[in-house]
Design a protein around this motif. Structure first.
Motif, PDB file in Angstrom:
ATOM      1  N   ILE A   1      34.568  44.716  39.318  1.00 39.69           N
ATOM      2  CA  ILE A   1      34.294  43.741  38.256  1.00 39.69           C
ATOM      3  C   ILE A   1      35.612  43.357  37.577  1.00 39.69           C
ATOM      4  O   ILE A   1      35.845  42.180  37.273  1.00 39.69           O
ATOM      5  CB  ILE A   1      33.263  44.276  37.240  1.00 39.69           C
ATOM      6  CG1 ILE A   1      31.865  44.259  37.857  1.00 39.69           C
ATOM      7  CG2 ILE A   1      33.291  43.456  35.944  1.00 39.69           C
ATOM      8  CD1 ILE A   1      30.791  44.924  37.008  1.00 39.69           C
ATOM      9  N   THR A   2      36.481  44.332  37.360  1.00 45.63           N
ATOM     10  CA  THR A   2      37.799  44.060  36.775  1.00 45.63           C
ATOM     11  C   THR A   2      38.592  43.109  37.665  1.00 45.63           C
ATOM     12  O   THR A   2      39.217  42.162  37.179  1.00 45.63           O
ATOM     13  CB  THR A   2      38.580  45.368  36.547  1.00 45.63           C
ATOM     14  OG1 THR A   2      37.796  46.234  35.720  1.00 45.63           O
ATOM     15  CG2 THR A   2      39.922  45.108  35.896  1.00 45.63           C
ATOM     16  N   LEU A   3      38.549  43.344  38.985  1.00 49.60           N
ATOM     17  CA  LEU A   3      39.221  42.442  39.918  1.00 49.60           C
ATOM     18  C   LEU A   3      38.629  41.034  39.863  1.00 49.60           C
ATOM     19  O   LEU A   3      39.366  40.043  39.907  1.00 49.60           O
ATOM     20  CB  LEU A   3      39.129  42.988  41.343  1.00 49.60           C
ATOM     21  CG  LEU A   3      40.289  43.844  41.813  1.00 49.60           C
ATOM     22  CD1 LEU A   3      39.978  44.475  43.161  1.00 49.60           C
ATOM     23  CD2 LEU A   3      41.572  43.060  41.878  1.00 49.60           C
ATOM     24  N   LEU A   4      37.316  40.941  39.765  1.00 48.03           N
ATOM     25  CA  LEU A   4      36.662  39.637  39.689  1.00 48.03           C
ATOM     26  C   LEU A   4      37.058  38.908  38.399  1.00 48.03           C
ATOM     27  O   LEU A   4      37.316  37.698  38.413  1.00 48.03           O
ATOM     28  CB  LEU A   4      35.142  39.787  39.778  1.00 48.03           C
ATOM     29  CG  LEU A   4      34.337  38.496  39.880  1.00 48.03           C
ATOM     30  CD1 LEU A   4      34.735  37.682  41.113  1.00 48.03           C
ATOM     31  CD2 LEU A   4      32.841  38.818  39.922  1.00 48.03           C
ATOM     32  N   ILE A   5      37.146  39.635  37.304  1.00 46.03           N
ATOM     33  CA  ILE A   5      37.592  39.043  36.033  1.00 46.03           C
ATOM     34  C   ILE A   5      39.030  38.553  36.173  1.00 46.03           C
ATOM     35  O   ILE A   5      39.365  37.447  35.725  1.00 46.03           O
ATOM     36  CB  ILE A   5      37.439  40.052  34.871  1.00 46.03           C
ATOM     37  CG1 ILE A   5      35.957  40.272  34.570  1.00 46.03           C
ATOM     38  CG2 ILE A   5      38.177  39.564  33.621  1.00 46.03           C
ATOM     39  CD1 ILE A   5      35.670  41.443  33.645  1.00 46.03           C
ATOM     40  N   CYS A   6      39.884  39.364  36.791  1.00 44.81           N
ATOM     41  CA  CYS A   6      41.268  38.946  37.038  1.00 44.81           C
ATOM     42  C   CYS A   6      41.294  37.688  37.892  1.00 44.81           C
ATOM     43  O   CYS A   6      42.095  36.776  37.642  1.00 44.81           O
ATOM     44  CB  CYS A   6      42.061  40.054  37.726  1.00 44.81           C
ATOM     45  SG  CYS A   6      42.481  41.431  36.651  1.00 44.81           S
ATOM     46  N   TYR A   7      40.420  37.622  38.877  1.00 43.57           N
ATOM     47  CA  TYR A   7      40.351  36.437  39.722  1.00 43.57           C
ATOM     48  C   TYR A   7      40.053  35.208  38.870  1.00 43.57           C
ATOM     49  O   TYR A   7      40.679  34.158  39.022  1.00 43.57           O
ATOM     50  CB  TYR A   7      39.285  36.602  40.799  1.00 43.57           C
ATOM     51  CG  TYR A   7      39.202  35.400  41.707  1.00 43.57           C
ATOM     52  CD1 TYR A   7      40.004  35.317  42.840  1.00 43.57           C
ATOM     53  CD2 TYR A   7      38.345  34.346  41.428  1.00 43.57           C
ATOM     54  CE1 TYR A   7      39.964  34.196  43.664  1.00 43.57           C
ATOM     55  CE2 TYR A   7      38.302  33.232  42.242  1.00 43.57           C
ATOM     56  CZ  TYR A   7      39.105  33.160  43.354  1.00 43.57           C
ATOM     57  OH  TYR A   7      39.064  32.051  44.148  1.00 43.57           O
ATOM     58  N   MET A   8      39.108  35.339  37.969  1.00 48.60           N
ATOM     59  CA  MET A   8      38.714  34.206  37.130  1.00 48.60           C
ATOM     60  C   MET A   8      39.825  33.820  36.155  1.00 48.60           C
ATOM     61  O   MET A   8      40.008  32.634  35.860  1.00 48.60           O
ATOM     62  CB  MET A   8      37.405  34.524  36.416  1.00 48.60           C
ATOM     63  CG  MET A   8      36.256  34.610  37.398  1.00 48.60           C
ATOM     64  SD  MET A   8      34.690  35.378  36.925  1.00 48.60           S
ATOM     65  CE  MET A   8      34.439  35.098  35.253  1.00 48.60           C
ATOM     66  N   ILE A   9      40.586  34.792  35.697  1.00 51.16           N
ATOM     67  CA  ILE A   9      41.667  34.517  34.745  1.00 51.16           C
ATOM     68  C   ILE A   9      42.878  33.902  35.440  1.00 51.16           C
ATOM     69  O   ILE A   9      43.463  32.938  34.940  1.00 51.16           O
ATOM     70  CB  ILE A   9      42.079  35.812  34.012  1.00 51.16           C
ATOM     71  CG1 ILE A   9      40.953  36.272  33.086  1.00 51.16           C
ATOM     72  CG2 ILE A   9      43.374  35.606  33.223  1.00 51.16           C
ATOM     73  CD1 ILE A   9      41.153  37.651  32.493  1.00 51.16           C
ATOM     74  N   TYR A  10      43.274  34.463  36.589  1.00 50.87           N
ATOM     75  CA  TYR A  10      44.539  34.086  37.219  1.00 50.87           C
ATOM     76  C   TYR A  10      44.433  33.027  38.315  1.00 50.87           C
ATOM     77  O   TYR A  10      45.452  32.609  38.858  1.00 50.87           O
ATOM     78  CB  TYR A  10      45.217  35.325  37.809  1.00 50.87           C
ATOM     79  CG  TYR A  10      45.569  36.366  36.787  1.00 50.87           C
ATOM     80  CD1 TYR A  10      46.214  36.043  35.602  1.00 50.87           C
ATOM     81  CD2 TYR A  10      45.268  37.710  36.996  1.00 50.87           C
ATOM     82  CE1 TYR A  10      46.531  37.008  34.668  1.00 50.87           C
ATOM     83  CE2 TYR A  10      45.584  38.679  36.074  1.00 50.87           C
ATOM     84  CZ  TYR A  10      46.210  38.321  34.906  1.00 50.87           C
ATOM     85  OH  TYR A  10      46.546  39.274  33.984  1.00 50.87           O
ATOM     86  N   ARG A  11      43.237  32.606  38.667  1.00 50.76           N
ATOM     87  CA  ARG A  11      43.128  31.619  39.748  1.00 50.76           C
ATOM     88  C   ARG A  11      43.784  30.309  39.331  1.00 50.76           C
ATOM     89  O   ARG A  11      43.816  29.958  38.155  1.00 50.76           O
ATOM     90  CB  ARG A  11      41.671  31.402  40.135  1.00 50.76           C
ATOM     91  CG  ARG A  11      40.911  30.620  39.096  1.00 50.76           C
ATOM     92  CD  ARG A  11      39.492  30.345  39.515  1.00 50.76           C
ATOM     93  NE  ARG A  11      38.844  29.646  38.417  1.00 50.76           N
ATOM     94  CZ  ARG A  11      37.630  29.841  38.025  1.00 50.76           C
ATOM     95  NH1 ARG A  11      36.869  30.705  38.645  1.00 50.76           N
ATOM     96  NH2 ARG A  11      37.128  29.170  37.005  1.00 50.76           N
ATOM     97  N   LYS A  12      44.291  29.610  40.325  1.00 51.66           N
ATOM     98  CA  LYS A  12      44.903  28.302  40.065  1.00 51.66           C
ATOM     99  C   LYS A  12      43.824  27.259  40.126  1.00 51.66           C
ATOM    100  O   LYS A  12      43.069  27.184  41.085  1.00 51.66           O
ATOM    101  CB  LYS A  12      45.997  28.030  41.086  1.00 51.66           C
ATOM    102  CG  LYS A  12      47.160  28.970  40.926  1.00 51.66           C
ATOM    103  CD  LYS A  12      48.256  28.668  41.886  1.00 51.66           C
ATOM    104  CE  LYS A  12      49.386  29.670  41.651  1.00 51.66           C
ATOM    105  NZ  LYS A  12      50.431  29.537  42.636  1.00 51.66           N
ATOM    106  N   LYS A  13      43.777  26.438  39.110  1.00 54.11           N
ATOM    107  CA  LYS A  13      42.700  25.460  39.005  1.00 54.11           C
ATOM    108  C   LYS A  13      43.041  24.177  39.696  1.00 54.11           C
ATOM    109  O   LYS A  13      44.112  23.764  39.879  1.00 54.11           O
ATOM    110  CB  LYS A  13      42.376  25.223  37.542  1.00 54.11           C
ATOM    111  CG  LYS A  13      41.879  26.498  36.904  1.00 54.11           C
ATOM    112  CD  LYS A  13      41.613  26.320  35.447  1.00 54.11           C
ATOM    113  CE  LYS A  13      41.151  27.668  34.905  1.00 54.11           C
ATOM    114  NZ  LYS A  13      40.875  27.728  33.564  1.00 54.11           N
TER     115      LYS A  13
END
Length: 85
Positions: free
Chosen positions: A73-85
């Motif tokens: 879940i922490t990795l998924l949150i990081c994905y949502m925070i750091y992904r390039k839009k």
């Protein structure tokens, strides 16, 4: 070997397997190589293992998979925070 010890060792090894990935993501703030679908499927799968462990009353299954759920879940949150839009 006691079966609970075997379960604890197996659960610990599989649960910590994603720690290096999390450390890398947090250090580099780069999630381009992560698949959110894979993380979601993994979270669902290990959540079902937690449920199974609760039904069976198997603490090694419950503890190791709960840790794995939280880590992913922490990795998924990081994905949502750091992904390039």
């Amino acid at each position: 070997m006691n079966e609970n010890i075997l379960g604890i060792i197996a659960g610990t090894l599989t649960s910590i397997s994603m720690v290096p990935q999390l450390v890398k993501v947090l250090k580099e703030k780069n999630v381009e190589d992560l698949s959110w679908v894979m993380l979601l499927v993994l979270i669902i799968g290990v959540s079902l293992w937690v449920w199974y462990g609760i039904i069976k009353g198997e603490w090694p299954i419950i503890i190791s998979n709960t840790f794995s759920v939280l880590l992913n879940i922490t990795l998924l949150i990081c994905y949502m925070i750091y992904r390039k839009k």
